[in-house]
Design a protein around this motif. Structure first.
Motif, short mmCIF file in Angstrom:
data_model
loop_
_atom_site.label_atom_id
_atom_site.label_comp_id
_atom_site.label_asym_id
_atom_site.label_seq_id
_atom_site.Cartn_x
_atom_site.Cartn_y
_atom_site.Cartn_z
N LYS A 183 0.83 -1.21 0.00
CA LYS A 183 0.00 0.00 0.00
C LYS A 183 0.86 1.26 0.00
CE LYS A 183 -2.03 0.79 3.93
NZ LYS A 183 -2.99 0.64 5.04
N VAL A 184 1.85 1.29 0.86
CA VAL A 184 2.65 2.51 1.00
C VAL A 184 3.47 2.78 -0.26
CG1 VAL A 184 4.62 3.50 2.26
CG2 VAL A 184 2.73 2.44 3.51
N GLN A 185 3.88 1.69 -0.95
CA GLN A 185 4.68 1.88 -2.16
C GLN A 185 3.82 1.84 -3.43
OE1 GLN A 185 8.92 0.09 -1.54
NE2 GLN A 185 7.50 -1.29 -0.49
N TRP A 186 2.50 1.71 -3.26
CA TRP A 186 1.56 1.72 -4.39
C TRP A 186 1.88 0.63 -5.40
CZ3 TRP A 186 -2.12 5.58 -3.65
CH2 TRP A 186 -1.75 6.63 -2.79
N GLN A 187 2.39 -0.51 -4.94
CA GLN A 187 2.87 -1.52 -5.87
C GLN A 187 2.81 -2.90 -5.23
OE1 GLN A 187 3.63 -3.56 -8.66
NE2 GLN A 187 4.12 -1.48 -9.38
N ALA A 188 2.06 -3.83 -5.90
CA ALA A 188 1.89 -5.17 -5.36
C ALA A 188 3.03 -6.10 -5.77
CB ALA A 188 0.56 -5.76 -5.82
N TYR A 189 3.72 -5.77 -6.86
CA TYR A 189 4.77 -6.65 -7.35
C TYR A 189 6.13 -6.12 -6.89
CZ TYR A 189 0.96 -8.09 -10.46
OH TYR A 189 -0.24 -8.52 -10.97
N LEU A 190 6.89 -6.94 -6.20
CA LEU A 190 8.17 -6.52 -5.65
C LEU A 190 9.27 -6.69 -6.69
CD1 LEU A 190 7.85 -8.36 -2.21
CD2 LEU A 190 7.37 -5.95 -2.68
N SER A 191 10.21 -5.75 -6.71
CA SER A 191 11.36 -5.85 -7.60
C SER A 191 12.46 -4.97 -7.02
CB SER A 191 10.99 -5.42 -9.02
OG SER A 191 10.53 -4.08 -9.02
N PHE A 213 15.17 -4.48 -1.31
CA PHE A 213 15.62 -5.26 -2.46
C PHE A 213 16.71 -4.47 -3.17
CE2 PHE A 213 12.66 -8.86 -3.39
CZ PHE A 213 11.81 -8.70 -2.33
N GLU A 214 17.97 -4.77 -2.84
CA GLU A 214 19.08 -4.02 -3.44
C GLU A 214 19.37 -4.54 -4.85
OE1 GLU A 214 22.98 -2.22 -1.43
OE2 GLU A 214 23.05 -4.41 -1.58
N THR A 215 19.28 -5.86 -5.04
CA THR A 215 19.49 -6.48 -6.34
C THR A 215 18.37 -7.48 -6.55
OG1 THR A 215 21.89 -6.35 -6.06
CG2 THR A 215 21.07 -7.90 -7.73
N ASP A 216 17.89 -7.60 -7.78
CA ASP A 216 16.87 -8.60 -8.07
C ASP A 216 16.91 -8.90 -9.56
OD1 ASP A 216 14.69 -10.24 -8.27
OD2 ASP A 216 13.21 -8.64 -8.07
N THR A 217 17.44 -10.07 -9.93
CA THR A 217 17.48 -10.44 -11.35
C THR A 217 16.23 -11.22 -11.75
OG1 THR A 217 18.57 -12.59 -11.01
CG2 THR A 217 20.01 -10.65 -11.20
N CYS A 218 15.36 -11.49 -10.80
CA CYS A 218 14.19 -12.34 -11.07
C CYS A 218 12.96 -11.49 -11.39
CB CYS A 218 13.92 -13.23 -9.86
SG CYS A 218 12.42 -14.21 -9.99
N GLY A 219 12.56 -10.65 -10.44
CA GLY A 219 11.45 -9.74 -10.68
C GLY A 219 10.07 -10.33 -10.51
N HIS A 220 9.98 -11.61 -10.11
CA HIS A 220 8.67 -12.22 -9.88
C HIS A 220 8.62 -12.77 -8.46
CE1 HIS A 220 7.49 -11.64 -13.98
NE2 HIS A 220 8.53 -12.32 -14.42
N HIS A 221 7.91 -12.06 -7.63
CA HIS A 221 7.75 -12.46 -6.24
C HIS A 221 6.28 -12.21 -5.88
CE1 HIS A 221 12.10 -12.32 -6.43
NE2 HIS A 221 12.02 -11.04 -6.78
N ASN A 239 6.71 -14.50 -0.95
CA ASN A 239 7.26 -15.66 -1.64
C ASN A 239 8.25 -15.15 -2.68
OD1 ASN A 239 5.64 -17.85 -0.43
ND2 ASN A 239 3.93 -16.74 -1.34
N LEU A 240 9.51 -15.51 -2.52
CA LEU A 240 10.54 -15.07 -3.46
C LEU A 240 10.73 -16.12 -4.55
CD1 LEU A 240 13.20 -13.75 -0.90
CD2 LEU A 240 11.47 -12.43 -2.16
N PHE A 241 10.93 -15.64 -5.76
CA PHE A 241 11.22 -16.46 -6.96
C PHE A 241 9.98 -17.14 -7.55
CE2 PHE A 241 15.40 -16.85 -4.59
CZ PHE A 241 16.10 -15.96 -5.39
N LYS A 242 8.80 -16.89 -7.00
CA LYS A 242 7.56 -17.37 -7.63
C LYS A 242 6.56 -16.21 -7.60
CE LYS A 242 8.71 -21.74 -8.32
NZ LYS A 242 8.98 -22.25 -9.67
N GLY A 243 6.01 -15.88 -8.77
CA GLY A 243 5.12 -14.74 -8.84
C GLY A 243 3.70 -15.13 -9.22
N VAL A 244 2.80 -14.21 -8.96
CA VAL A 244 1.42 -14.34 -9.44
C VAL A 244 1.06 -13.03 -10.14
CG1 VAL A 244 0.71 -15.91 -7.61
CG2 VAL A 244 0.39 -13.45 -7.31
#
Lengths: 266, 217
Positions: A91-99, A115-123, A174-179
């Motif tokens: 809510k605070v970051q206005w974003q449901a998908y973490l990256s 999240f300093e580094t993230d090569t996946c992008g689906h959590h 959940n890291l490395f698996k996205g919806v």
């Protein structure tokens, strides 16, 4: 010298183990400072770990074969009633998908991890942890003593070792698996969320207790229990500077860091 | 914290059963009550666009509590509406949404707190009343506490998620008199905060009373 017990472990294919001392770890990339390493451990299918990391530490997670799923809880290690709040995080970051650049916020208006580094992008922030009720019918067992443990019961064991219990199991990521959320609110599980070698580096912005379980995502449609090994390592690092680009990226994030500094002001 | 019950002359639409309790919860106030199995709780948005933050607990073992994730996973959808089973962290059904004249409710946006208000609206909002204050007050009276806080339901609140994952609290779909009926499948402690938020559209920037009717069909 190899003991009979070690030989038995090797014969059983047990790869998941900590490197002790961590500074003797091998096979890590050059940008991991071995002299500062405090933790190196592989979580195999169903494995869990809990660890206190000091403010400024980095926690690196490598999805070695691309099919692990790390279910993560996080707490303020010094006062564990403060913990990860999924709703505030999205809510605070206005974003449901973490990256990369996202913060994991506590329920006290502070940032626990970045999240300093993230090569996946689906959590995933919606689906929570697997449970006995779901793993039992799906895999034939979900028990801690069986081959297909569920994340909630892993959390309960990990937390018990820190004097915590069921009431302390809040929402997890959940890291490395996205919806994906469809227009009507329906959820689609992203089956190819991650690739071998994907890396997430989380920066501890407070002294944190992290709890991690490597178990299949609750929406994973496969009837087999797939959670390939994930390598965890952590090292000491500097507390985030005032001009950090993630910190200054939005007014909300800026204030989350200000609240951390206010918390540590004594 | 609550005002007297509405006059019996106030009509209760579409309610066929015995009314056991009828109460208006003042704007900004907490409310809690055990709803026994097979009883129905009707929450009425009296003036429209009023978010009602809500957490459920097993009345006999409050360590078993509502789980937004379990509820979302079970129905594979992030919105709550008619037919939604509200599940506990043990994956058991606590209540079922059996009627809904609003159409869409949220369980992703959480509850406002003094602390999250400082992030969203600035440090100067720290002393504004917030839903977490209401929850903690209700919990303290029952020997519960902060560890019992979990992601909640926001009745009458609209939090869509766009294709890129962006998420915001937008104008609600609710209107005066809209209601939701929750049937208890087990004895369930319902803890509510009639949301006092004044910095976003969840309450149309103006918190208003809601009505709680407990009845047995």
């Amino acid at each position: 010298m190899t003991t009979r017990a070690q030989a038995a472990s090797a014969a059983a294919g047990v790869l998941a183990k900590p490197t002790i001392p961590a500074s003797t770890a091998a096979g890590l990339p050059d940008d991991v400072p071995l002299a500062q390493l405090v933790w190196d451990e592989i979580l195999g299918p169903g494995d869990y770990a809990a660890r206190v990391l000091s403010r400024g530490s980095r926690l690196r997670l490598e999805n070695l074969e691309g099919d692990g799923c790390i279910q993560l809880l996080a707490f303020n290690a010094d006062q564990t009633a403060e913990r990860l709040n999924i709703a505030d995080t999205v809510k605070v970051q206005w974003q449901a998908y973490l990256s990369a650049g996202a913060l994991l916020l506590s329920d006290m208006g502070r940032v626990l991890l970045t999240f300093e580094t993230d090569t996946c992008g689906h959590h995933d922030t919606f689906c929570g942890a697997s449970s006995q009720r779901r793993n039992g019918p799906k895999y034939g067992s979900g028990a801690n003593h069986g081959p297909y443990p569920n994340a909630r019961d892993r959390f309960a064991l990990a937390l018990a070792k820190h004097g915590l219990g069921k009431r302390d199991i809040g929402g997890n990521v959940n890291l490395f698996k996205g919806v994906r959320v469809e227009g009507d609110g329906a959820l689609t599980f992203l089956e190819s969320s991650s690739a071998p070698g994907d890396v997430v580096v989380l920066r501890a912005e407070m002294n944190v207790l992290v709890v991690l379980a490597n178990t299949p995502h609750v929406l994973d449609p496969r009837s087999s229990y797939v959670a390939t090994p994930v390598r965890l390592c952590a090292w000491r690092g500097p507390v985030t500077a005032a001009d950090d680009p993630i910190r200054t990226s939005t007014p909300e994030r800026q204030r989350a860091f200000e609240n951390v500094e206010d918390h540590y002001a004594r | 914290m609550t005002t007297p019950a509405p006059s019996p002359a106030d009509p209760i639409p579409d309610l066929a059963g015995v009314v056991l309790h009828d109460e208006v919860v003042a704007a900004r106030a907490p409310w809690s009550r055990v709803i026994e199995r097979d009883q129905v709780l009707r929450i009425v948005d009296l003036e429209g666009n009023q978010a009602v933050d809500c957490i459920l607990y097993d009345a006999h073992d409050p360590t078993e509590r509502y789980s937004a994730a379990e509820t979302i996973v079970e129905q594979r959808n992030i919105f709550l509406g008619v037919g939604t089973q509200l599940l506990s962290d043990e994956g058991r059904v606590m209540m079922t949404v059996v009627a809904d004249t609003c159409g869409l409710h949220d369980t992703s946006g959480g509850a406002c707190s003094c602390e999250s208000n400082t992030l969203r609206y600035g440090h100067h909002t720290k002393h504004q009343h917030a839903c977490v204050e209401n929850f903690l007050q209700s919990h303290a009276a029952r020997g519960m506490g902060k560890r019992d806080m979990v992601s909640n339901i926001n009745w009458f609140m609209n939090v869509p998620v766009e294709a890129d994952g962006s998420l915001g609290i937008v104008d609600g779909l609710s209107a005066p008199g809209k209601y939701v009926d929750l049937r208890a499948e087990r004895d369930t402690l319902v803890v509510v905060s009639n949301c006092p938020q004044i910095n976003n559209p969840c309450n149309a920037f103006h918190p208003t009373p809601v009505r709680m009717i407990v009845w047995r069909p």
